[in-house]
Design a protein around this motif. Structure first.
Motif, PDB file in Angstrom:
ATOM      1  N   GLY A  86       0.818  -1.206   0.000  1.00 51.55           N
ATOM      2  CA  GLY A  86       0.000   0.000   0.000  1.00 51.55           C
ATOM      3  C   GLY A  86       0.853   1.258   0.000  1.00 51.55           C
ATOM      4  O   GLY A  86       0.558   2.227  -0.705  1.00 51.55           O
ATOM      5  N   VAL A  87       1.920   1.243   0.793  1.00 49.58           N
ATOM      6  CA  VAL A  87       2.838   2.387   0.818  1.00 49.58           C
ATOM      7  C   VAL A  87       3.516   2.553  -0.538  1.00 49.58           C
ATOM      8  O   VAL A  87       3.622   3.664  -1.075  1.00 49.58           O
ATOM      9  CB  VAL A  87       3.895   2.201   1.931  1.00 49.58           C
ATOM     10  N   TYR A  88       3.955   1.452  -1.119  1.00 55.57           N
ATOM     11  CA  TYR A  88       4.615   1.500  -2.424  1.00 55.57           C
ATOM     12  C   TYR A  88       3.667   2.035  -3.494  1.00 55.57           C
ATOM     13  O   TYR A  88       4.049   2.903  -4.297  1.00 55.57           O
ATOM     14  CB  TYR A  88       5.097   0.094  -2.799  1.00 55.57           C
ATOM     15  N   ALA A  89       2.437   1.538  -3.502  1.00 51.34           N
ATOM     16  CA  ALA A  89       1.469   1.978  -4.511  1.00 51.34           C
ATOM     17  C   ALA A  89       1.127   3.450  -4.347  1.00 51.34           C
ATOM     18  O   ALA A  89       0.946   4.176  -5.340  1.00 51.34           O
ATOM     19  CB  ALA A  89       0.200   1.127  -4.424  1.00 51.34           C
ATOM     20  N   THR A  90       1.043   3.913  -3.115  1.00 49.80           N
ATOM     21  CA  THR A  90       0.725   5.319  -2.871  1.00 49.80           C
ATOM     22  C   THR A  90       1.872   6.231  -3.306  1.00 49.80           C
ATOM     23  O   THR A  90       1.643   7.322  -3.832  1.00 49.80           O
ATOM     24  CB  THR A  90       0.410   5.538  -1.384  1.00 49.80           C
ATOM     25  N   MET A  91       3.070   5.776  -3.115  1.00 52.17           N
ATOM     26  CA  MET A  91       4.232   6.586  -3.490  1.00 52.17           C
ATOM     27  C   MET A  91       4.476   6.592  -5.000  1.00 52.17           C
ATOM     28  O   MET A  91       4.896   7.604  -5.566  1.00 52.17           O
ATOM     29  CB  MET A  91       5.483   6.080  -2.767  1.00 52.17           C
ATOM     30  N   THR A  92       4.200   5.460  -5.662  1.00 59.14           N
ATOM     31  CA  THR A  92       4.556   5.326  -7.076  1.00 59.14           C
ATOM     32  C   THR A  92       3.368   5.360  -8.024  1.00 59.14           C
ATOM     33  O   THR A  92       3.548   5.596  -9.222  1.00 59.14           O
ATOM     34  CB  THR A  92       5.306   4.003  -7.301  1.00 59.14           C
ATOM     35  N   GLY A  93       2.167   5.108  -7.516  1.00 65.25           N
ATOM     36  CA  GLY A  93       1.008   4.999  -8.394  1.00 65.25           C
ATOM     37  C   GLY A  93       0.942   3.670  -9.119  1.00 65.25           C
ATOM     38  O   GLY A  93       0.151   3.496 -10.055  1.00 65.25           O
ATOM     39  N   GLU A  94       1.749   2.678  -8.699  1.00 65.51           N
ATOM     40  CA  GLU A  94       1.785   1.353  -9.322  1.00 65.51           C
ATOM     41  C   GLU A  94       1.215   0.300  -8.378  1.00 65.51           C
ATOM     42  O   GLU A  94       1.054   0.538  -7.186  1.00 65.51           O
ATOM     43  CB  GLU A  94       3.227   0.971  -9.673  1.00 65.51           C
ATOM     44  N   ALA A  95       0.918  -0.852  -8.940  1.00 64.71           N
ATOM     45  CA  ALA A  95       0.535  -2.051  -8.176  1.00 64.71           C
ATOM     46  C   ALA A  95      -0.762  -1.872  -7.392  1.00 64.71           C
ATOM     47  O   ALA A  95      -0.964  -2.520  -6.365  1.00 64.71           O
ATOM     48  CB  ALA A  95       1.667  -2.466  -7.228  1.00 64.71           C
ATOM     49  N   GLY A  96      -1.662  -1.025  -7.888  1.00 63.78           N
ATOM     50  CA  GLY A  96      -2.911  -0.786  -7.175  1.00 63.78           C
ATOM     51  C   GLY A  96      -3.764  -2.029  -7.016  1.00 63.78           C
ATOM     52  O   GLY A  96      -4.341  -2.269  -5.952  1.00 63.78           O
ATOM     53  N   TRP A  97      -3.836  -2.840  -8.068  1.00 68.77           N
ATOM     54  CA  TRP A  97      -4.648  -4.058  -7.978  1.00 68.77           C
ATOM     55  C   TRP A  97      -4.016  -5.053  -7.012  1.00 68.77           C
ATOM     56  O   TRP A  97      -4.718  -5.836  -6.368  1.00 68.77           O
ATOM     57  CB  TRP A  97      -4.844  -4.672  -9.351  1.00 68.77           C
ATOM     58  N   GLY A  98      -2.704  -5.013  -6.888  1.00 65.99           N
ATOM     59  CA  GLY A  98      -2.048  -5.867  -5.906  1.00 65.99           C
ATOM     60  C   GLY A  98      -2.434  -5.495  -4.490  1.00 65.99           C
ATOM     61  O   GLY A  98      -2.672  -6.365  -3.642  1.00 65.99           O
ATOM     62  N   VAL A  99      -2.513  -4.188  -4.228  1.00 64.69           N
ATOM     63  CA  VAL A  99      -2.940  -3.729  -2.904  1.00 64.69           C
ATOM     64  C   VAL A  99      -4.357  -4.208  -2.610  1.00 64.69           C
ATOM     65  O   VAL A  99      -4.657  -4.693  -1.511  1.00 64.69           O
ATOM     66  CB  VAL A  99      -2.877  -2.194  -2.803  1.00 64.69           C
ATOM     67  N   LEU A 100      -5.221  -4.082  -3.592  1.00 63.38           N
ATOM     68  CA  LEU A 100      -6.614  -4.485  -3.397  1.00 63.38           C
ATOM     69  C   LEU A 100      -6.709  -5.979  -3.106  1.00 63.38           C
ATOM     70  O   LEU A 100      -7.406  -6.399  -2.167  1.00 63.38           O
ATOM     71  CB  LEU A 100      -7.429  -4.130  -4.637  1.00 63.38           C
ATOM     72  N   LEU A 101      -6.005  -6.794  -3.896  1.00 62.59           N
ATOM     73  CA  LEU A 101      -6.040  -8.242  -3.687  1.00 62.59           C
ATOM     74  C   LEU A 101      -5.456  -8.622  -2.331  1.00 62.59           C
ATOM     75  O   LEU A 101      -6.016  -9.470  -1.615  1.00 62.59           O
ATOM     76  CB  LEU A 101      -5.274  -8.952  -4.803  1.00 62.59           C
ATOM     77  N   MET A 102      -4.363  -7.988  -1.947  1.00 61.43           N
ATOM     78  CA  MET A 102      -3.751  -8.305  -0.662  1.00 61.43           C
ATOM     79  C   MET A 102      -4.611  -7.820   0.503  1.00 61.43           C
ATOM     80  O   MET A 102      -4.628  -8.445   1.569  1.00 61.43           O
ATOM     81  CB  MET A 102      -2.359  -7.689  -0.572  1.00 61.43           C
ATOM     82  N   SER A 103      -5.343  -6.724   0.324  1.00 60.29           N
ATOM     83  CA  SER A 103      -6.250  -6.251   1.377  1.00 60.29           C
ATOM     84  C   SER A 103      -7.352  -7.274   1.622  1.00 60.29           C
ATOM     85  O   SER A 103      -7.713  -7.557   2.775  1.00 60.29           O
ATOM     86  CB  SER A 103      -6.849  -4.903   0.986  1.00 60.29           C
ATOM     87  N   VAL A 104      -7.887  -7.831   0.539  1.00 60.17           N
ATOM     88  CA  VAL A 104      -8.912  -8.882   0.680  1.00 60.17           C
ATOM     89  C   VAL A 104      -8.308 -10.100   1.373  1.00 60.17           C
ATOM     90  O   VAL A 104      -8.927 -10.695   2.273  1.00 60.17           O
ATOM     91  CB  VAL A 104      -9.478  -9.264  -0.700  1.00 60.17           C
ATOM     92  N   SER A 105      -7.097 -10.475   0.973  1.00 58.10           N
ATOM     93  CA  SER A 105      -6.433 -11.621   1.598  1.00 58.10           C
ATOM     94  C   SER A 105      -6.154 -11.377   3.075  1.00 58.10           C
ATOM     95  O   SER A 105      -6.297 -12.286   3.902  1.00 58.10           O
ATOM     96  CB  SER A 105      -5.122 -11.916   0.874  1.00 58.10           C
ATOM     97  N   ALA A 106      -5.762 -10.150   3.414  1.00 61.15           N
ATOM     98  CA  ALA A 106      -5.480  -9.837   4.814  1.00 61.15           C
ATOM     99  C   ALA A 106      -6.741  -9.966   5.665  1.00 61.15           C
ATOM    100  O   ALA A 106      -6.711 -10.555   6.762  1.00 61.15           O
ATOM    101  CB  ALA A 106      -4.904  -8.430   4.925  1.00 61.15           C
ATOM    102  N   GLY A 107      -7.852  -9.418   5.168  1.00 63.85           N
ATOM    103  CA  GLY A 107      -9.107  -9.544   5.913  1.00 63.85           C
ATOM    104  C   GLY A 107      -9.540 -10.990   6.046  1.00 63.85           C
ATOM    105  O   GLY A 107      -9.944 -11.440   7.130  1.00 63.85           O
ATOM    106  N   GLY A 108      -9.457 -11.738   4.948  1.00 65.83           N
ATOM    107  CA  GLY A 108      -9.828 -13.147   4.996  1.00 65.83           C
ATOM    108  C   GLY A 108      -8.924 -13.950   5.916  1.00 65.83           C
ATOM    109  O   GLY A 108      -9.390 -14.837   6.648  1.00 65.83           O
ATOM    110  N   SER A 109      -7.631 -13.640   5.901  1.00 63.97           N
ATOM    111  CA  SER A 109      -6.688 -14.369   6.757  1.00 63.97           C
ATOM    112  C   SER A 109      -6.970 -14.127   8.235  1.00 63.97           C
ATOM    113  O   SER A 109      -6.875 -15.046   9.060  1.00 63.97           O
ATOM    114  CB  SER A 109      -5.258 -13.959   6.425  1.00 63.97           C
ATOM    115  N   LEU A 110      -7.314 -12.883   8.576  1.00 62.33           N
ATOM    116  CA  LEU A 110      -7.638 -12.582   9.977  1.00 62.33           C
ATOM    117  C   LEU A 110      -8.857 -13.355  10.446  1.00 62.33           C
ATOM    118  O   LEU A 110      -8.876 -13.918  11.557  1.00 62.33           O
ATOM    119  CB  LEU A 110      -7.851 -11.077  10.146  1.00 62.33           C
TER     120      LEU A 110
END
Length: 313
Positions: A79-103
């Motif tokens: 998320g920090v990388y995507a915010t700084m660079t404007g890249e990998a936005g879909w990766g952040v979204l997918l990992m956010s879903v995974s983080a919630g599901g993992s918890l």
């Protein structure tokens, strides 16, 4: 196999499929990792995320803890990388879903349930309002709550989400009618929310705050046609703000709030109401639905004491 282990099994398969796509399809690599070196990331992520999820699915609790921690770390870092660079936005979204599901899966794996009671702990615990307070005090506290909550949940958070959506390159064009529809929905939903709050405070002898709930079960105004008009209004407001901002993430945020409230908060609230108001609440719950309004307003049986009933939020 528990649902937690089932989730980790699905996550292991999905993670392996994603890594295969990263190395085979450059568009997938660019959308989810940006300019990051996939080989370097894979050296860490495949053992900790894919293999870790598989081990968690087999029942190894330490692996469930480790893969959940890793998922959270990757989500924040990406998320920090995507915010700084404007890249990998879909990766952040997918990992956010995974983080919630993992918890959620970790909770199911370790204790066999999701501890939703934590949501209503401490200052958010259900307590009746002080009956000695004057009605004007309840109204003032309700008005203050509306200003703070609407400002935060309908202003600050949606603006942040909308900004991140654009920065991460996740924006999707909305039809031209979205904003006019959003204005109409926001006006009507806000009016419903204000009406509901006023009825609760004036008749119920309390506020929408969990720590100062109504002392009487009031079945009046919008509460005669739908059981939780304030919750319904809040979700509609959130969707309307998403339409105004042309942000599908804000719309998703509003829908997610509805699911969280319905499955995590509402059961506790209704148990509290049933404990305090007994048969009267049970009759009301059986006659008036939570989300879908009645065509004909509900008329409660004559009250035994002061004739007033109010339902929190």
């Amino acid at each position: 196999m528990s649902w937690g282990r089932v989730y980790f099994a699905i996550q292991a398969i999905a993670g392996a499929a994603w890594w295969a796509a990263v190395f085979v399809f450059p568009p997938v690599r660019g959308a989810t990792l940006g300019s990051l070196d996939p080989v370097v990331i894979a050296i860490l992520d495949i053992p900790l995320f894919v293999v870790g999820s598989a081990l968690a699915a087999s029942g190894l609790k330490a692996a469930a803890v480790a893969t959940t921690a890793w998922t959270l770390i990757v989500t924040v870092a990406l998320g920090v990388y995507a915010t700084m660079t404007g890249e990998a936005g879909w990766g952040v979204l997918l990992m956010s879903v995974s983080a919630g599901g993992s918890l959620l899966a970790l909770s199911l794996t370790l204790i066999g349930r999701v501890p939703t009671e934590w949501i209503i702990a401490g200052p958010f615990g259900f307590r009746p309002a002080d009956m000695r307070a004057r009605p004007a005090a309840h109204l003032m506290l309700t008005a203050l709550e509306i200003v703070i909550f609407w400002g935060l949940f309908l202003g600050v958070i949606p603006l942040v989400l909308s900004g991140l959506e654009l920065r991460w390159g996740l924006g999707i064009p909305f039809p031209a009618a979205a904003r006019p529809v959003g204005v109409v929905v926001l006006v009507f939903a806000s009016a419903l929310g204000l009406w509901s709050a006023a009825v609760m405070s004036r008749i119920g002898g309390g506020t929408p705050l969990p720590a100062a709930m109504p002392n009487r079960l009031v079945i009046a105004g919008p509460y005669r046609v739908v059981r939780n008009p304030m919750a319904l209004a809040s979700i509609a407001q959130g969707v309307a703000v998403g339409l105004l901002l042309s942000s599908w993430l804000v719309v998703l945020y509003a829908i997610s709030g509805a699911l969280l409230w319905n499955y995590a908060v509402r059961p506790h609230e209704e148990r509290d109401l049933e404990a305090r108001f007994g048969d009267e609440f049970r009759r009301y719950r059986a006659a008036v639905r939570c989300w879908w309004p009645r065509l004909r307003p509900y008329v409660p049986a004559p009250a035994r004491d002061d004739g007033q009933y109010a339902l929190g939020g």
